[in-house]
Motif scaffolding. Structure first.
Motif, PDB file in Angstrom:
ATOM      1  N   ALA A   5       0.364   0.977 -10.124  1.00 20.34           N
ATOM      2  CA  ALA A   5      -0.231   1.733  -8.908  1.00 20.34           C
ATOM      3  C   ALA A   5      -1.193   0.761  -7.944  1.00 20.34           C
ATOM      4  O   ALA A   5      -1.204   0.837  -6.888  1.00 20.34           O
ATOM      5  CB  ALA A   5      -0.765   2.947  -9.213  1.00 20.34           C
ATOM      6  N   LEU A   6      -1.991   0.099  -8.481  1.00 26.70           N
ATOM      7  CA  LEU A   6      -2.807  -0.684  -8.034  1.00 26.70           C
ATOM      8  C   LEU A   6      -2.091  -2.002  -7.439  1.00 26.70           C
ATOM      9  O   LEU A   6      -2.430  -2.431  -6.171  1.00 26.70           O
ATOM     10  CB  LEU A   6      -4.031  -1.376  -8.888  1.00 26.70           C
ATOM     11  CG  LEU A   6      -4.848  -2.176  -8.342  1.00 26.70           C
ATOM     12  CD1 LEU A   6      -5.719  -1.550  -7.183  1.00 26.70           C
ATOM     13  CD2 LEU A   6      -6.148  -2.809  -9.367  1.00 26.70           C
ATOM     14  N   VAL A   7      -1.093  -2.470  -8.014  1.00 27.48           N
ATOM     15  CA  VAL A   7      -0.109  -3.424  -7.317  1.00 27.48           C
ATOM     16  C   VAL A   7       0.399  -2.845  -6.142  1.00 27.48           C
ATOM     17  O   VAL A   7       0.512  -3.455  -5.038  1.00 27.48           O
ATOM     18  CB  VAL A   7       0.829  -3.926  -8.576  1.00 27.48           C
ATOM     19  CG1 VAL A   7       1.916  -4.651  -7.699  1.00 27.48           C
ATOM     20  CG2 VAL A   7       0.194  -4.673  -9.773  1.00 27.48           C
ATOM     21  N   GLU A   8       0.900  -1.730  -6.129  1.00 31.96           N
ATOM     22  CA  GLU A   8       1.607  -1.056  -4.992  1.00 31.96           C
ATOM     23  C   GLU A   8       0.616  -0.860  -3.886  1.00 31.96           C
ATOM     24  O   GLU A   8       0.753  -1.114  -2.809  1.00 31.96           O
ATOM     25  CB  GLU A   8       2.143   0.204  -5.479  1.00 31.96           C
ATOM     26  CG  GLU A   8       3.349   0.124  -6.392  1.00 31.96           C
ATOM     27  CD  GLU A   8       4.548  -0.465  -5.171  1.00 31.96           C
ATOM     28  OE1 GLU A   8       4.560  -0.455  -3.998  1.00 31.96           O
ATOM     29  OE2 GLU A   8       5.726  -1.005  -6.064  1.00 31.96           O
ATOM     30  N   LEU A   9      -0.620  -0.656  -4.033  1.00 26.83           N
ATOM     31  CA  LEU A   9      -1.764  -0.213  -3.208  1.00 26.83           C
ATOM     32  C   LEU A   9      -2.120  -1.191  -2.501  1.00 26.83           C
ATOM     33  O   LEU A   9      -1.946  -1.561  -1.201  1.00 26.83           O
ATOM     34  CB  LEU A   9      -2.904   0.516  -3.737  1.00 26.83           C
ATOM     35  CG  LEU A   9      -4.201   0.691  -2.829  1.00 26.83           C
ATOM     36  CD1 LEU A   9      -3.628   1.796  -1.548  1.00 26.83           C
ATOM     37  CD2 LEU A   9      -5.166   1.097  -3.759  1.00 26.83           C
ATOM     38  N   VAL A  10      -2.422  -2.579  -3.347  1.00 25.00           N
ATOM     39  CA  VAL A  10      -3.078  -3.931  -2.946  1.00 25.00           C
ATOM     40  C   VAL A  10      -1.889  -4.657  -2.272  1.00 25.00           C
ATOM     41  O   VAL A  10      -2.013  -5.393  -1.003  1.00 25.00           O
ATOM     42  CB  VAL A  10      -4.067  -4.169  -3.719  1.00 25.00           C
ATOM     43  CG1 VAL A  10      -4.905  -5.446  -3.121  1.00 25.00           C
ATOM     44  CG2 VAL A  10      -5.124  -3.235  -3.891  1.00 25.00           C
ATOM     45  N   LEU A  11      -1.248  -5.070  -3.288  1.00 25.97           N
ATOM     46  CA  LEU A  11      -0.199  -6.280  -3.161  1.00 25.97           C
ATOM     47  C   LEU A  11       0.915  -5.722  -2.292  1.00 25.97           C
ATOM     48  O   LEU A  11       1.357  -6.642  -1.278  1.00 25.97           O
ATOM     49  CB  LEU A  11       0.366  -6.848  -4.405  1.00 25.97           C
ATOM     50  CG  LEU A  11      -0.911  -7.298  -5.337  1.00 25.97           C
ATOM     51  CD1 LEU A  11      -0.320  -8.119  -6.578  1.00 25.97           C
ATOM     52  CD2 LEU A  11      -1.660  -8.200  -4.657  1.00 25.97           C
ATOM     53  N   ASN A  12       1.229  -4.518  -2.104  1.00 21.40           N
ATOM     54  CA  ASN A  12       2.471  -4.105  -1.454  1.00 21.40           C
ATOM     55  C   ASN A  12       2.349  -3.109  -0.318  1.00 21.40           C
ATOM     56  O   ASN A  12       3.100  -2.540   0.403  1.00 21.40           O
ATOM     57  CB  ASN A  12       3.447  -3.409  -2.228  1.00 21.40           C
ATOM     58  CG  ASN A  12       3.934  -4.506  -3.557  1.00 21.40           C
ATOM     59  OD1 ASN A  12       4.288  -5.483  -3.248  1.00 21.40           O
ATOM     60  ND2 ASN A  12       4.082  -3.804  -4.812  1.00 21.40           N
ATOM     61  N   ASP A  13       1.104  -2.960  -0.159  1.00 20.73           N
ATOM     62  CA  ASP A  13       0.521  -2.047   0.915  1.00 20.73           C
ATOM     63  C   ASP A  13       1.163  -0.620   1.057  1.00 20.73           C
ATOM     64  O   ASP A  13       1.606  -0.369   2.003  1.00 20.73           O
ATOM     65  CB  ASP A  13       0.430  -2.732   2.402  1.00 20.73           C
ATOM     66  CG  ASP A  13      -0.534  -2.011   3.369  1.00 20.73           C
ATOM     67  OD1 ASP A  13      -1.382  -1.703   2.940  1.00 20.73           O
ATOM     68  OD2 ASP A  13      -0.414  -2.155   4.636  1.00 20.73           O
TER      69      ASP A  13
END
Length: 187
Positions: A163-171
């Motif tokens: 979920a953090l990957v989606e939030l930050v790296l994938n906006d």
């Protein structure tokens, strides 16, 4: 059975030694030990901490495979050093963070190790280009094997907060948004 140079692996002999003793000498001469593997992964984390990605890449075999958890753009199996350190690390992770403001391997710990594998937990990250904070915890399972006479990382299985990957790296924030952490994760 032969080594990478075509020479027989059973090339070390000791007069009057049993086959088991000869095998033990061969094993030490041709395979990584637990201590070698721990030193390799400590060096891996030190390279990450300093941001020396060239030295970091040198710790991996040319045919390394990264297995990344989840169903995000960084997830799946990435094969070969060029693919792992090009599109994956440089573009999809580091390229999504504010240059000079991220620090991987702020904290790490080797959790388990043997002659073929090391398991570590690491925390690191920094601000994303989208303004969100990427403070990630990783569980990493390293498979290690001899390549060109030295232990090298040949495979990595990496587990992290997708979920953090989606939030930050994938906006791509989740519908509910990020939850405030109530209990510290310790290792």
């Amino acid at each position: 059975m032969s080594g990478g140079s075509g020479a027989p692996i059973w090339r070390f002999t000791t007069p009057n030694a049993t086959p088991l003793e000869q095998g033990q000498k061969t094993r030490k001469a041709t395979m990584s030990t637990r201590a070698d593997n721990i030193a390799l992964i400590e060096n891996y984390y030190a390279c990450l901490k300093s941001g020396d990605f060239d030295a970091l890449a040198g710790l991996h075999s040319d045919d390394v495979a990264f297995n990344m958890l989840g169903s995000t753009p960084v997830s799946g199996r990435w094969e070969g050093k060029a693919e792992c350190f090009g599109p994956l690390v440089a573009d999809l992770v580091v390229g999504k963070l504010v240059p000079g403001k991220h620090a991987f391997a702020k904290k790490w710990r080797i959790m388990s190790a043997d002659d073929n594998c090391v398991v570590g937990i690491m925390q690191g990250g920094g601000p994303g280009l989208n303004g969100e904070q990427y403070d990630q915890t990783y569980c990493q399972v390293f498979t290690i094997s001899e390549r060109d006479g030295a232990p090298r990382i040949v495979e990595l299985h990496e587990f992290y907060d997708t979920a953090l990957v989606e939030l930050v790296l994938n906006d791509n924030p989740t519908a509910k948004g990020q939850t405030e952490i109530q209990r510290e994760f310790r290792f």
